[in-house]
Design a protein around this motif. Sequence first.
Motif, PDB file in Angstrom:
ATOM      1  N   UNK A  58       4.939 115.228 -60.962  1.00  0.00           N
ATOM      2  CA  UNK A  58       5.269 115.160 -59.537  1.00  0.00           C
ATOM      3  C   UNK A  58       4.362 116.102 -58.753  1.00  0.00           C
ATOM      4  N   UNK A  59       4.006 115.671 -57.573  1.00  0.00           N
ATOM      5  CA  UNK A  59       3.235 116.511 -56.653  1.00  0.00           C
ATOM      6  C   UNK A  59       4.209 116.925 -55.560  1.00  0.00           C
ATOM      7  N   UNK A  60       4.766 118.131 -55.712  1.00  0.00           N
ATOM      8  CA  UNK A  60       5.819 118.588 -54.806  1.00  0.00           C
ATOM      9  C   UNK A  60       5.572 120.026 -54.347  1.00  0.00           C
ATOM     10  N   UNK A  61       4.402 120.297 -53.726  1.00  0.00           N
ATOM     11  CA  UNK A  61       4.091 121.674 -53.328  1.00  0.00           C
ATOM     12  C   UNK A  61       4.932 122.170 -52.153  1.00  0.00           C
ATOM     13  N   UNK A  62       5.565 121.278 -51.413  1.00  0.00           N
ATOM     14  CA  UNK A  62       6.316 121.665 -50.219  1.00  0.00           C
ATOM     15  C   UNK A  62       7.797 121.848 -50.524  1.00  0.00           C
ATOM     16  N   UNK A  63       8.406 120.867 -51.140  1.00  0.00           N
ATOM     17  CA  UNK A  63       9.843 120.948 -51.428  1.00  0.00           C
ATOM     18  C   UNK A  63      10.128 121.704 -52.718  1.00  0.00           C
ATOM     19  N   UNK A  64       9.155 121.758 -53.621  1.00  0.00           N
ATOM     20  CA  UNK A  64       9.343 122.362 -54.951  1.00  0.00           C
ATOM     21  C   UNK A  64      10.419 121.612 -55.739  1.00  0.00           C
ATOM     22  N   UNK A  65      10.624 120.353 -55.383  1.00  0.00           N
ATOM     23  CA  UNK A  65      11.666 119.523 -55.979  1.00  0.00           C
ATOM     24  C   UNK A  65      10.989 118.326 -56.639  1.00  0.00           C
ATOM     25  N   UNK A 110       5.577 112.036 -54.817  1.00  0.00           N
ATOM     26  CA  UNK A 110       4.261 112.441 -54.344  1.00  0.00           C
ATOM     27  C   UNK A 110       4.393 112.845 -52.889  1.00  0.00           C
ATOM     28  N   UNK A 111       4.316 114.145 -52.632  1.00  0.00           N
ATOM     29  CA  UNK A 111       4.514 114.659 -51.284  1.00  0.00           C
ATOM     30  C   UNK A 111       3.206 114.711 -50.504  1.00  0.00           C
ATOM     31  N   UNK A 112       3.353 114.952 -49.232  1.00  0.00           N
ATOM     32  CA  UNK A 112       2.218 115.035 -48.328  1.00  0.00           C
ATOM     33  C   UNK A 112       2.587 116.028 -47.233  1.00  0.00           C
ATOM     34  N   UNK A 113       1.613 116.761 -46.726  1.00  0.00           N
ATOM     35  CA  UNK A 113       1.886 117.721 -45.647  1.00  0.00           C
ATOM     36  C   UNK A 113       2.496 117.023 -44.435  1.00  0.00           C
ATOM     37  N   UNK A 114       2.117 115.767 -44.207  1.00  0.00           N
ATOM     38  CA  UNK A 114       2.765 114.941 -43.187  1.00  0.00           C
ATOM     39  C   UNK A 114       3.942 114.270 -43.906  1.00  0.00           C
ATOM     40  N   UNK A 115       5.102 114.928 -43.896  1.00  0.00           N
ATOM     41  CA  UNK A 115       6.240 114.548 -44.737  1.00  0.00           C
ATOM     42  C   UNK A 115       6.535 113.048 -44.833  1.00  0.00           C
ATOM     43  N   UNK A 116       6.533 112.289 -43.773  1.00  0.00           N
ATOM     44  CA  UNK A 116       6.874 110.872 -43.942  1.00  0.00           C
ATOM     45  C   UNK A 116       5.863 110.094 -44.782  1.00  0.00           C
ATOM     46  N   UNK A 160      15.869 114.898 -61.740  1.00  0.00           N
ATOM     47  CA  UNK A 160      15.317 115.728 -60.676  1.00  0.00           C
ATOM     48  C   UNK A 160      15.530 117.197 -61.007  1.00  0.00           C
ATOM     49  N   UNK A 161      14.547 118.011 -60.620  1.00  0.00           N
ATOM     50  CA  UNK A 161      14.650 119.435 -60.856  1.00  0.00           C
ATOM     51  C   UNK A 161      13.843 120.220 -59.849  1.00  0.00           C
ATOM     52  N   UNK A 162      14.323 121.374 -59.528  1.00  0.00           N
ATOM     53  CA  UNK A 162      13.658 122.270 -58.598  1.00  0.00           C
ATOM     54  C   UNK A 162      12.889 123.324 -59.381  1.00  0.00           C
ATOM     55  N   UNK A 163      11.724 123.707 -58.878  1.00  0.00           N
ATOM     56  CA  UNK A 163      10.990 124.794 -59.523  1.00  0.00           C
ATOM     57  C   UNK A 163      11.570 126.151 -59.122  1.00  0.00           C
ATOM     58  N   UNK A 164      12.526 126.153 -58.197  1.00  0.00           N
ATOM     59  CA  UNK A 164      13.117 127.403 -57.723  1.00  0.00           C
ATOM     60  C   UNK A 164      14.566 127.603 -58.163  1.00  0.00           C
ATOM     61  N   UNK A 165      15.304 126.508 -58.380  1.00  0.00           N
ATOM     62  CA  UNK A 165      16.703 126.583 -58.806  1.00  0.00           C
ATOM     63  C   UNK A 165      16.935 125.560 -59.904  1.00  0.00           C
ATOM     64  N   UNK A 166      17.696 125.946 -60.914  1.00  0.00           N
ATOM     65  CA  UNK A 166      18.007 125.008 -61.996  1.00  0.00           C
ATOM     66  C   UNK A 166      19.013 123.973 -61.506  1.00  0.00           C
ATOM     67  N   UNK A 167      18.715 122.698 -61.729  1.00  0.00           N
ATOM     68  CA  UNK A 167      19.623 121.619 -61.318  1.00  0.00           C
ATOM     69  C   UNK A 167      20.404 121.147 -62.531  1.00  0.00           C
TER      70      UNK A 167
END
Length: 160
Positions: free
Chosen positions: A37-44, A63-69, A98-105
């Motif tokens: 996953x490419x999730x540099x913004x949500x870390x999710x 796959x995230x994008x700086x322009x969220x939509x 699904x998993x967060x790089x900041x919190x364990x899901x």
Amino acid sequence: MKEININTQLIAFESLNELSTNDQSLMQRAIEIRKNAYAPYSKFKVGAAILLDNGQVVVGSNQENAAYPSGLCAERVAIFQSGAVYPDAKIVKMAITAGSTENKTTKPIPPCGACRQSIFEYEFKQDADIEIFFMGETGEVYKSNSIKNLLPLTFDKNFL
């Protein structure tokens, strides 16, 4: 006036180990692709694996994008890829993790509303239910026998 009750039914498994060998394998594919996953913004990070009736497995990660939509969820990446590569195949089941790089899901995380509608479009198109398994990183796994359990008031082409 009348009251309308809508009921939904899911099956809860205590862990991945309670699933059949085939369902565990499909979820493991979702877990592996989640790493891409490419999730540099949500870390999710989310991974999805789809089993088709022709035996093929199609995977996707968000796959995230700086322009969220402009980004796309893992479920839609996988489902649109299956439609593009195997347009005549039916989707039998889908595994989502699904998993967060900041919190364990540790609780099952269902598809978002846009993904639910997209899954429904394919379920409606193929006139056959799609089993959906979903989980966090660890813990319980929920199974729905159809997207209609997660999206009970569906919208399809008959309304257009």
